[in-house]
Scaffold this active site. Structure first.
Site, short mmCIF file in Angstrom:
data_model
loop_
_atom_site.label_atom_id
_atom_site.label_comp_id
_atom_site.label_asym_id
_atom_site.label_seq_id
_atom_site.Cartn_x
_atom_site.Cartn_y
_atom_site.Cartn_z
N GLY A 1 41.14 42.58 45.03
CA GLY A 1 42.20 43.67 45.35
C GLY A 1 42.73 44.07 43.93
CB SER A 2 42.71 45.96 41.69
OG SER A 2 41.67 46.74 42.49
#
EC number: 4.1.1.65
Length: 203
Positions: A172-173
């Site tokens: 995730g980011s």
């Protein structure tokens, strides 16, 4: 459905461990307690690192990332920043919003707070600049609490086509894109985006 470039250091050890423990479980069933979770982890990583083929969407400026629009902010220089949050369930490969030339790729060290945190602007990131038909287009890949590795696929001077893959953020980011002055966003906060497909500019 292919796998993203740059996942080997994460995926291959997991696959190898799964294969070894599964082989041992055939001889001794106690090894199944190790093989089962490793097999589940391998399956999850194959899903996380998927890289589907896509036809570019309509519009001048396309989304660089799969995810959810987290914020839309006017910038002092007249540009508009569209921040897209990528969850661990999204495709992690990022794509060029427009055709053009990569003019610069800059790695900026920083922290690793969750990408949905307002302080994530100071996280580890890679700043891209593309020379396009609408001028300079800036895209920023931001690492999160889990996503601590950004893998650029291109270097300065490379030519890119619309929706071409330019990099990967593991897990995730967040990805920010700065729409040039005069280009209004066609998305709203909370909208879901698909890299290389969703139109970001209002026609």
């Amino acid at each position: 459905m292919g796998l993203a470039r740059g996942v080997s250091p994460w995926l291959f050890p997991t696959v190898a461990a799964t294969a070894i423990t599964s082989s041992l479980a055939v001889r001794d069933r106690r090894w199944a307690f190790a093989a089962a979770p490793l097999a589940a982890l391998t399956g999850a990583m194959l899903w996380f690192f998927r890289d589907p083929e896509r036809e570019p969407g309509e519009g001048r400026v396309l989304s660089p990332a799969d995810g959810t629009v987290q914020s839309i902010d006017p910038w002092p220089d007249g540009r508009t920043r569209v921040a897209i949050f990528m969850s661990p369930l999204n495709v992690h490969v990022n794509r060029a919003p427009m055709a053009g030339t990569v003019t610069s790729v800059e790695h900026v060290p920083g922290g690793f707070v969750p990408a949905f945190n307002k302080d994530s602007d100071k996280n580890e990131r890679v700043v891209w600049h593309f020379n396009t038909a609408v001028g300079d287009l800036e895209v920023v890949q931001i690492a999160g609490a889990v996503a601590r590795r950004i893998v650029p696929y291109l270097a300065a001077g490379a030519k890119v086509t619309r929706a071409e893959r330019f990099g990967l953020i593991r897990f995730g980011s967040r990805v920010d894109i700065y729409l040039p002055e005069g280009i209004a966003p066609a998305v709203s906060v909370g909208d879901r985006t698909v890299a290389g497909v969703t139109r970001l500019d209002r026609g």
